[in-house]
Design a protein around this motif. Structure first.
Motif, PDB file in Angstrom:
ATOM      1  N   GLU A 194      29.882  38.373  43.181  1.00 30.20           N
ATOM      2  CA  GLU A 194      30.365  38.159  41.821  1.00 30.20           C
ATOM      3  C   GLU A 194      31.170  39.379  41.370  1.00 30.20           C
ATOM      4  O   GLU A 194      30.770  40.521  41.598  1.00 30.20           O
ATOM      5  CB  GLU A 194      29.197  37.943  40.859  1.00 30.20           C
ATOM      6  CG  GLU A 194      28.345  36.734  41.202  1.00 30.20           C
ATOM      7  CD  GLU A 194      27.171  36.581  40.252  1.00 30.20           C
ATOM      8  OE1 GLU A 194      27.197  37.197  39.166  1.00 30.20           O
ATOM      9  OE2 GLU A 194      26.224  35.862  40.602  1.00 30.20           O
ATOM     10  N   GLN A 195      32.291  39.113  40.724  1.00 28.72           N
ATOM     11  CA  GLN A 195      33.149  40.187  40.218  1.00 28.72           C
ATOM     12  C   GLN A 195      32.968  40.328  38.709  1.00 28.72           C
ATOM     13  O   GLN A 195      32.890  39.342  37.979  1.00 28.72           O
ATOM     14  CB  GLN A 195      34.616  39.898  40.528  1.00 28.72           C
ATOM     15  CG  GLN A 195      35.558  41.032  40.126  1.00 28.72           C
ATOM     16  CD  GLN A 195      37.013  40.701  40.370  1.00 28.72           C
ATOM     17  OE1 GLN A 195      37.561  39.808  39.712  1.00 28.72           O
ATOM     18  NE2 GLN A 195      37.641  41.388  41.308  1.00 28.72           N
ATOM     19  N   HIS A 196      32.911  41.554  38.222  1.00 28.24           N
ATOM     20  CA  HIS A 196      32.752  41.841  36.797  1.00 28.24           C
ATOM     21  C   HIS A 196      33.845  42.825  36.402  1.00 28.24           C
ATOM     22  O   HIS A 196      33.935  43.923  36.968  1.00 28.24           O
ATOM     23  CB  HIS A 196      31.376  42.435  36.511  1.00 28.24           C
ATOM     24  CG  HIS A 196      30.265  41.692  37.185  1.00 28.24           C
ATOM     25  ND1 HIS A 196      29.676  40.572  36.657  1.00 28.24           N
ATOM     26  CD2 HIS A 196      29.650  41.907  38.381  1.00 28.24           C
ATOM     27  CE1 HIS A 196      28.737  40.135  37.474  1.00 28.24           C
ATOM     28  NE2 HIS A 196      28.709  40.923  38.536  1.00 28.24           N
ATOM     29  N   THR A 198      35.753  45.162  33.624  1.00 25.06           N
ATOM     30  CA  THR A 198      35.572  45.898  32.380  1.00 25.06           C
ATOM     31  C   THR A 198      36.873  46.611  32.025  1.00 25.06           C
ATOM     32  O   THR A 198      37.387  47.381  32.828  1.00 25.06           O
ATOM     33  CB  THR A 198      34.441  46.940  32.509  1.00 25.06           C
ATOM     34  OG1 THR A 198      33.241  46.280  32.908  1.00 25.06           O
ATOM     35  CG2 THR A 198      34.204  47.649  31.188  1.00 25.06           C
ATOM     36  N   TYR A 369      36.203  47.643  38.101  1.00 25.40           N
ATOM     37  CA  TYR A 369      35.611  46.440  38.683  1.00 25.40           C
ATOM     38  C   TYR A 369      34.206  46.722  39.186  1.00 25.40           C
ATOM     39  O   TYR A 369      33.930  47.768  39.782  1.00 25.40           O
ATOM     40  CB  TYR A 369      36.488  45.929  39.837  1.00 25.40           C
ATOM     41  CG  TYR A 369      37.894  45.600  39.386  1.00 25.40           C
ATOM     42  CD1 TYR A 369      38.228  44.332  38.941  1.00 25.40           C
ATOM     43  CD2 TYR A 369      38.877  46.594  39.362  1.00 25.40           C
ATOM     44  CE1 TYR A 369      39.505  44.042  38.501  1.00 25.40           C
ATOM     45  CE2 TYR A 369      40.165  46.321  38.916  1.00 25.40           C
ATOM     46  CZ  TYR A 369      40.471  45.038  38.485  1.00 25.40           C
ATOM     47  OH  TYR A 369      41.730  44.757  38.028  1.00 25.40           O
ATOM     48  N   GLY A 418      24.470  47.529  36.451  1.00 24.74           N
ATOM     49  CA  GLY A 418      25.426  47.353  35.375  1.00 24.74           C
ATOM     50  C   GLY A 418      25.733  48.602  34.599  1.00 24.74           C
ATOM     51  O   GLY A 418      26.561  48.581  33.705  1.00 24.74           O
ATOM     52  N   ASN A 430      33.869  41.732  30.224  1.00 24.46           N
ATOM     53  CA  ASN A 430      32.687  41.399  31.006  1.00 24.46           C
ATOM     54  C   ASN A 430      32.153  42.581  31.784  1.00 24.46           C
ATOM     55  O   ASN A 430      32.839  43.168  32.590  1.00 24.46           O
ATOM     56  CB  ASN A 430      33.063  40.259  31.974  1.00 24.46           C
ATOM     57  CG  ASN A 430      31.872  39.752  32.728  1.00 24.46           C
ATOM     58  OD1 ASN A 430      30.741  40.038  32.376  1.00 24.46           O
ATOM     59  ND2 ASN A 430      32.133  38.970  33.759  1.00 24.46           N
ATOM     60  N   ASN A 431      30.896  42.934  31.566  1.00 26.85           N
ATOM     61  CA  ASN A 431      30.249  44.033  32.275  1.00 26.85           C
ATOM     62  C   ASN A 431      29.265  43.448  33.271  1.00 26.85           C
ATOM     63  O   ASN A 431      28.767  42.342  33.093  1.00 26.85           O
ATOM     64  CB  ASN A 431      29.525  44.939  31.280  1.00 26.85           C
ATOM     65  CG  ASN A 431      29.186  46.278  31.889  1.00 26.85           C
ATOM     66  OD1 ASN A 431      28.585  46.328  32.946  1.00 26.85           O
ATOM     67  ND2 ASN A 431      29.566  47.348  31.205  1.00 26.85           N
ATOM     68  N   SER A 432      28.938  44.215  34.315  1.00 28.13           N
ATOM     69  CA  SER A 432      28.071  43.705  35.372  1.00 28.13           C
ATOM     70  C   SER A 432      26.608  43.923  35.068  1.00 28.13           C
ATOM     71  O   SER A 432      25.777  43.950  35.958  1.00 28.13           O
ATOM     72  CB  SER A 432      28.423  44.395  36.694  1.00 28.13           C
ATOM     73  OG  SER A 432      28.230  45.773  36.573  1.00 28.13           O
TER      74      SER A 432
END
Length: 537
Positions: A194-196, A198, A369, A418, A430-432
């Motif tokens: 999954e990519q997050h 910011t 990322y 995160g 979007n943050n992880s």
């Protein structure tokens, strides 16, 4: 650097942000900072297999070896109830597996230099089998690529606590999800990377030499020209008769400036054509209040005011229980081929607040990322499409791995999922995070190691220390009393800084004691062991 023990100027800044696009770096970082190292850490104590940090003691672990030429760490039947932690070991860093191996977890720091991870070989590696750590592999990319590759002949078993990713990459500049985590072997479970994304902006910093950091040099003469010499001391702080030699430049704005002569370090001056200059029959002549050009620079945050740019140092000083917070505004000059030097502006020193109209300069927004594999287990079998390729001298994967970890010895991972520790300002995309925002601020900093004395000069000392887990800032306390008693006669002072190095100035006694601890908001870690410092005469 003179007179009595006075306030210590500590820089309450994060070191200047690295550029968005960091060039790939191979091999361990060879700069003084950040230090490159490979460490096996049990939560309390560590063993360094490799380190460029001069104070580190290099140890040995059976089955562990490191080859700098190929930048490869070999694990040969190594079963340790420890984390493997690396810092700025470069984008080509590899772990070569032989036989059966097991560790708590792997944590890689890029720190603006480079910190990819490739796992290769024909052996087996089990990570976090008892789930005492949050994640199996953590990459704190810190503006670097932060890639993970597991090659096809590797056999791995990885485990994560419930709700945490098994692999996490934070703060990477790599935008290609397909290159973030590459697993060439046969994975027994379906998984998804999954990519997050910011969006961040950085405060802007300029690294410059502090023009107020002054020192003393003995005056020498050679071929009709004057030079400065700095005395060398042995481990017992006794004079050796040797010196580091400096070219002395007289500048209209800066006064005396000393630049070290490259091939004239730790020499006997008389054997190299230098003659000491005497004031009179009994006293040596000297260059006092001299600016030394060296590696110790500070990061100044840039502000604009009335159409001009200025550098700002934000400082916090605690003395006898009283904490003072203030700012110093500087201008920059370019000195010959050395670089920038910061000069305080008269009237704008030690301000309680910046003048109205000062605006912090920030970079344009850009993306960092994060990548996660949200699974509690991940098993990778070697690709046997090429039978007979087992490396000579290694054993096939398998074997008894019992007793690798002790249940109940819960040592939390070095980083929470995160948590972006890159120092950037998140602007809200979007943050992880797999924990509630802000939860990282509730963590108590880990145990601190005593600071190391990097340079001890006349009336000043430079201290450095390692990052402390979960610490956002550090408190440095120094005193004439080894129990750090309060009172004017003990000169006990406490300074707060975001840096991992600091210079204590204007020390005129023989012996001082120093200790550090990490702080994270209202959470305060334990003090380190006390370090005794004997000042040079």
């Amino acid at each position: 650097m003179k007179k009595f023990l006075s306030l210590l100027l500590s820089i309450g800044l994060v070191i200047g942000m690295v550029p968005m696009n960091v060039m790939a770096q191979n091999g361990p970082c060879q700069d003084e900072y950040p230090p490159a190292y490979i460490e096996f850490f049990d939560g309390e104590n560590g063993t360094y297999i490799y380190s460029t940090f001069s104070q580190d003691q290099i140890g040995k672990i059976k089955g562990v070896s490191y080859d700098k030429a190929s930048n490869t760490l070999t694990l040969d039947n190594v079963k340790r109830d420890e984390k493997l932690i690396t810092n700025v070991m470069g984008d080509d860093f590899k772990i070569l597996l032989k036989g059966d191996n097991s560790l708590k977890s792997i944590i890689v720091w890029g720190d603006g230099y480079g910190g990819n991870l490739t796992i290769t070989g024909h052996g087996k590696l089990i990570l976090n089998s008892e789930k005492t750590e949050n994640m199996a592999i953590t990459i704190q990319a810190e503006y670097t690529e932060g890639k993970v590759k597991i090659e096809k002949n590797v056999h791995m078993e990885m485990y994560a606590k419930e709700g945490y990713p098994i692999i996490e990459i934070v703060g990477a500049n790599n935008s290609d999800k397909d290159k973030a985590v590459v697993i060439d072997g046969k994975v027994t479970q379906n998984y998804e990377v999954e990519q997050h994304i910011t969006e961040v902006t950085n405060n802007v910093y300029v690294v410059a030499k502090d023009s107020t950091a002054r020192c003393y040099f003995t005056k020498f003469e050679k071929n009709g020209k004057y030079y400065g010499g700095r005395s060398k001391f042995d481990d017992n702080f006794k004079l050796t008769g040797r010196y580091d030699m400096f070219e002395i430049i007289e500048d209209e704005e800066l006064g005396y400036v000393a630049r070290q002569i490259e091939d004239q370090s730790n020499i006997v001056p008389e054997e190299n054509g230098y003659t000491i200059v005497m004031k009179d029959e009994y006293n040596e002549d000297s260059f006092t209040d001299t600016l030394e050009l060296d590696k110790w620079k500070y990061s100044y945050e840039i502000y604009t005011y009335d159409g001009k740019e200025y550098g700002v140092l934000e400082m916090t000083v605690t003395s006898n229980g009283v904490t003072r917070h203030f700012f110093t505004v500087v201008k920059f000059i370019d000195f010959e081929d050395y670089g920038k030097i910061a000069i305080p502006i008269e009237g704008w020193e030690e301000l309680d607040a910046l003048p109205e109209g000062f605006v912090r300069k920030t970079s344009d927004p850009y993306n960092l990322y994060g990548y996660t594999i949200m699974q509690q287990t991940l098993n990778i079998n070697r690709d046997n499409s090429n039978p007979g390729t087992t490396e000579p001298g290694t054993t096939e994967p398998g074997g008894n791995n019992s007793g690798v970890n002790n249940p109940g010895t819960n040592n939390s991972d070095a980083n929470n999922p995160g948590t972006n520790n890159s120092g950037a300002n998140n602007s809200g995309t979007n943050n992880s995070s797999t924990i509630k925002p802000g939860a990282e601020n509730n963590l108590v900093p880990g145990k601190a190691k005593a600071p190391a004395v990097k340079k001890a000069k006349k009336k000043s000392v430079k201290l450095v220390w390692r990052k402390i887990k979960n610490a956002k800032k550090y408190q440095v306390q120094y005193s004439l009393n080894k129990k750090f008693k309060k009172g004017k006669k003990y000169g006990t002072k406490t300074v707060t800084t975001a840096n991992i190095k600091i210079t204590i100035k204007k020390l005129n006694k023989k012996t001082y004691y120093v200790r550090i601890r990490g702080i994270n908001g209202k959470n305060i870690g334990k003090w380190s062991k006390v370090k005794k410092i004997t000042m040079k005469k």
